[in-house]
Scaffold this motif. Sequence first.
Motif, PDB file in Angstrom:
ATOM      1  N   PRO A  37       0.824  -1.219   0.000  1.00 53.57           N
ATOM      2  CA  PRO A  37       0.000   0.000   0.000  1.00 53.57           C
ATOM      3  C   PRO A  37       0.855   1.264   0.000  1.00 53.57           C
ATOM      4  CG  PRO A  37       0.098  -0.876   2.213  1.00 53.57           C
ATOM      5  CD  PRO A  37       0.857  -1.847   1.332  1.00 53.57           C
ATOM      6  N   VAL A  38       1.635   1.434  -1.067  1.00 53.47           N
ATOM      7  CA  VAL A  38       2.537   2.582  -1.179  1.00 53.47           C
ATOM      8  C   VAL A  38       2.527   3.076  -2.623  1.00 53.47           C
ATOM      9  CG1 VAL A  38       4.040   1.616   0.612  1.00 53.47           C
ATOM     10  CG2 VAL A  38       4.626   1.292  -1.791  1.00 53.47           C
ATOM     11  N   PHE A  39       3.023   4.304  -2.822  1.00 50.56           N
ATOM     12  CA  PHE A  39       3.365   4.746  -4.165  1.00 50.56           C
ATOM     13  C   PHE A  39       4.659   5.542  -4.086  1.00 50.56           C
ATOM     14  CE2 PHE A  39       0.452   7.966  -2.508  1.00 50.56           C
ATOM     15  CZ  PHE A  39       0.993   9.183  -2.881  1.00 50.56           C
ATOM     16  N   GLY A  40       5.436   5.465  -5.141  1.00 48.95           N
ATOM     17  CA  GLY A  40       6.740   6.124  -5.183  1.00 48.95           C
ATOM     18  C   GLY A  40       6.785   7.181  -6.258  1.00 48.95           C
ATOM     19  N   PHE A  41       7.389   8.324  -5.913  1.00 54.84           N
ATOM     20  CA  PHE A  41       7.447   9.474  -6.821  1.00 54.84           C
ATOM     21  C   PHE A  41       8.898   9.813  -7.139  1.00 54.84           C
ATOM     22  CE2 PHE A  41       3.325  11.791  -7.230  1.00 54.84           C
ATOM     23  CZ  PHE A  41       3.568  12.372  -8.462  1.00 54.84           C
ATOM     24  N   TYR A  42       9.183   9.904  -8.442  1.00 53.94           N
ATOM     25  CA  TYR A  42      10.500  10.330  -8.902  1.00 53.94           C
ATOM     26  C   TYR A  42      10.329  11.510  -9.850  1.00 53.94           C
ATOM     27  CZ  TYR A  42      14.747  10.369 -11.751  1.00 53.94           C
ATOM     28  OH  TYR A  42      15.873  10.751 -12.433  1.00 53.94           O
ATOM     29  N   LEU A  43      11.060  12.585  -9.598  1.00 52.79           N
ATOM     30  CA  LEU A  43      11.079  13.746 -10.478  1.00 52.79           C
ATOM     31  C   LEU A  43      12.522  14.039 -10.877  1.00 52.79           C
ATOM     32  CD1 LEU A  43       8.579  16.135  -8.634  1.00 52.79           C
ATOM     33  CD2 LEU A  43       8.112  14.663 -10.599  1.00 52.79           C
ATOM     34  N   ALA A  44      12.692  14.563 -12.080  1.00 53.49           N
ATOM     35  CA  ALA A  44      14.039  14.881 -12.558  1.00 53.49           C
ATOM     36  C   ALA A  44      14.006  16.154 -13.379  1.00 53.49           C
ATOM     37  CB  ALA A  44      14.600  13.733 -13.394  1.00 53.49           C
ATOM     38  N   ASP A  45      15.161  16.815 -13.489  1.00 55.50           N
ATOM     39  CA  ASP A  45      15.253  18.056 -14.266  1.00 55.50           C
ATOM     40  C   ASP A  45      15.211  17.793 -15.762  1.00 55.50           C
ATOM     41  OD1 ASP A  45      15.419  20.106 -12.314  1.00 55.50           O
ATOM     42  OD2 ASP A  45      17.464  19.511 -11.857  1.00 55.50           O
ATOM     43  N   ASP A  46      15.976  16.811 -16.206  1.00 59.00           N
ATOM     44  CA  ASP A  46      16.168  16.620 -17.641  1.00 59.00           C
ATOM     45  C   ASP A  46      15.841  15.197 -18.082  1.00 59.00           C
ATOM     46  OD1 ASP A  46      18.222  15.484 -16.272  1.00 59.00           O
ATOM     47  OD2 ASP A  46      19.831  16.588 -17.258  1.00 59.00           O
ATOM     48  N   ALA A  47      14.880  14.588 -17.419  1.00 56.19           N
ATOM     49  CA  ALA A  47      14.435  13.243 -17.788  1.00 56.19           C
ATOM     50  C   ALA A  47      12.977  13.099 -17.358  1.00 56.19           C
ATOM     51  CB  ALA A  47      15.302  12.178 -17.109  1.00 56.19           C
ATOM     52  N   ALA A  48      12.327  12.068 -17.863  1.00 54.86           N
ATOM     53  CA  ALA A  48      10.928  11.846 -17.513  1.00 54.86           C
ATOM     54  C   ALA A  48      10.798  11.474 -16.039  1.00 54.86           C
ATOM     55  CB  ALA A  48      10.357  10.734 -18.387  1.00 54.86           C
ATOM     56  N   GLY A  49       9.759  12.000 -15.392  1.00 59.42           N
ATOM     57  CA  GLY A  49       9.452  11.593 -14.034  1.00 59.42           C
ATOM     58  C   GLY A  49       8.734  10.258 -14.034  1.00 59.42           C
ATOM     59  N   GLN A  50       8.442   9.769 -12.828  1.00 57.23           N
ATOM     60  CA  GLN A  50       7.819   8.447 -12.731  1.00 57.23           C
ATOM     61  C   GLN A  50       6.975   8.356 -11.467  1.00 57.23           C
ATOM     62  OE1 GLN A  50      10.001   4.921 -11.272  1.00 57.23           O
ATOM     63  NE2 GLN A  50       9.822   4.126 -13.356  1.00 57.23           N
ATOM     64  N   LEU A  51       5.796   7.763 -11.585  1.00 56.50           N
ATOM     65  CA  LEU A  51       4.923   7.460 -10.457  1.00 56.50           C
ATOM     66  C   LEU A  51       4.663   5.970 -10.468  1.00 56.50           C
ATOM     67  CD1 LEU A  51       2.897   8.124  -8.154  1.00 56.50           C
ATOM     68  CD2 LEU A  51       1.212   8.655  -9.936  1.00 56.50           C
ATOM     69  N   VAL A  52       4.983   5.292  -9.372  1.00 53.53           N
ATOM     70  CA  VAL A  52       4.801   3.846  -9.256  1.00 53.53           C
ATOM     71  C   VAL A  52       3.779   3.565  -8.163  1.00 53.53           C
ATOM     72  CG1 VAL A  52       5.911   1.642  -8.727  1.00 53.53           C
ATOM     73  CG2 VAL A  52       7.177   3.390  -9.986  1.00 53.53           C
ATOM     74  N   PHE A  53       2.740   2.804  -8.488  1.00 50.37           N
ATOM     75  CA  PHE A  53       1.767   2.368  -7.492  1.00 50.37           C
ATOM     76  C   PHE A  53       2.112   0.951  -7.050  1.00 50.37           C
ATOM     77  CE2 PHE A  53      -0.855   5.581  -9.706  1.00 50.37           C
ATOM     78  CZ  PHE A  53      -1.271   6.319  -8.622  1.00 50.37           C
ATOM     79  N   HIS A  60      15.847   4.488  -9.599  1.00 49.57           N
ATOM     80  CA  HIS A  60      15.893   5.924  -9.340  1.00 49.57           C
ATOM     81  C   HIS A  60      16.262   6.259  -7.891  1.00 49.57           C
ATOM     82  CE1 HIS A  60      14.401   6.637 -13.306  1.00 49.57           C
ATOM     83  NE2 HIS A  60      13.250   6.039 -13.083  1.00 49.57           N
ATOM     84  N   ILE A  61      16.719   5.286  -7.138  1.00 45.64           N
ATOM     85  CA  ILE A  61      16.972   5.485  -5.706  1.00 45.64           C
ATOM     86  C   ILE A  61      18.458   5.316  -5.424  1.00 45.64           C
ATOM     87  CG2 ILE A  61      16.456   4.616  -3.384  1.00 45.64           C
ATOM     88  CD1 ILE A  61      13.758   3.612  -4.613  1.00 45.64           C
ATOM     89  N   ALA A  62      19.048   6.303  -4.727  1.00 42.69           N
ATOM     90  CA  ALA A  62      20.500   6.314  -4.537  1.00 42.69           C
ATOM     91  C   ALA A  62      20.924   6.161  -3.073  1.00 42.69           C
ATOM     92  CB  ALA A  62      21.090   7.607  -5.104  1.00 42.69           C
ATOM     93  N   SER A  63      19.980   5.931  -2.167  1.00 41.51           N
ATOM     94  CA  SER A  63      20.331   5.761  -0.752  1.00 41.51           C
ATOM     95  C   SER A  63      19.204   5.004  -0.057  1.00 41.51           C
ATOM     96  CB  SER A  63      20.533   7.130  -0.077  1.00 41.51           C
ATOM     97  OG  SER A  63      19.281   7.763   0.148  1.00 41.51           O
ATOM     98  N   VAL A 190      10.540  10.077  -2.986  1.00 48.59           N
ATOM     99  CA  VAL A 190       9.610   9.975  -1.863  1.00 48.59           C
ATOM    100  C   VAL A 190       8.730   8.740  -2.027  1.00 48.59           C
ATOM    101  CG1 VAL A 190       7.855  11.120  -0.465  1.00 48.59           C
ATOM    102  CG2 VAL A 190       9.586  12.488  -1.663  1.00 48.59           C
ATOM    103  N   GLN A 191       8.714   7.914  -0.991  1.00 45.41           N
ATOM    104  CA  GLN A 191       7.820   6.761  -0.932  1.00 45.41           C
ATOM    105  C   GLN A 191       6.672   7.107   0.027  1.00 45.41           C
ATOM    106  OE1 GLN A 191       7.874   1.951   0.111  1.00 45.41           O
ATOM    107  NE2 GLN A 191       9.791   3.096   0.126  1.00 45.41           N
ATOM    108  N   PHE A 192       5.470   7.182  -0.512  1.00 44.55           N
ATOM    109  CA  PHE A 192       4.289   7.518   0.270  1.00 44.55           C
ATOM    110  C   PHE A 192       3.628   6.216   0.722  1.00 44.55           C
ATOM    111  CE2 PHE A 192       5.102  11.052  -2.567  1.00 44.55           C
ATOM    112  CZ  PHE A 192       4.810  12.190  -1.823  1.00 44.55           C
ATOM    113  N   ASP A 193       3.698   5.928   1.998  1.00 45.11           N
ATOM    114  CA  ASP A 193       3.198   4.669   2.547  1.00 45.11           C
ATOM    115  C   ASP A 193       1.859   4.936   3.228  1.00 45.11           C
ATOM    116  OD1 ASP A 193       2.665   2.352   3.970  1.00 45.11           O
ATOM    117  OD2 ASP A 193       4.708   2.101   4.702  1.00 45.11           O
TER     118      ASP A 193
END
Length: 212
Positions: A37-53, A60-63, A190-193
């Motif tokens: 029951p989460v969704f993940g949000f990725y935004l970028a300056d010079d690439a397509a963003g992404q929303l995962v349900f 897209h995660i570095a830490s 951001v992972q919205f749980d």
Amino acid sequence: GKMPFGGVLGLAWPALCDGPGPTILQALNQSGELDEPVFGFYLADDAAGQLVFGGVDPVHIASPFTWVDVSEKLWWTVTLDQVEFDGQTLTGSKTAIVDSGTSLLAGPKEDIHAILEIIGAKNMSGLYVANCQNISSIDFTIGGSTFSLEPEDLVLQQQGDECLLGIEEIYIPNNPLWILGDVFMRKFYVQFDFGNARMGFALARKPSDNWV
């Protein structure tokens, strides 16, 4: 250019829903189609963003994620332990919401004006411009962990020595708050749980980091 769209997909809590029936998140969760029951949000300056349900995309995660409890189930709201800019504590609000629908980093009038005074910024048609050398980092401490936006994270455009800032003031009567919008979310995945009423923040991987 302008991109046409059919509407706004609300991903906040049911208390903000005006209409009848389940919210999109409730409906997805009840469907049994989500792995989590989460969704993940990725935004970028010079690439397509992404929303995962139902999960996140590790590409897209570095830490590791740092988890923070939601303080109020309206917007995705958290309590701020402290906000600092250039070593000065800003005291305009102890509340922040994380919102992909807000393009900039928005804050209470007194805090934003304090920042502008420190760096000697000037108002240019509703946006703020300052000498790039004067810009410092802003630190948000949430749940005991500090999330820092460096000067380069706060700059939208640069022309010579002048930098256009991605910050703005917001006035909500009787409810001053910070909105950690796209300027913040480009730095942090951001992972919205919504199952556990919490958010996870991780450094977002820059598109250039994906090339070997």
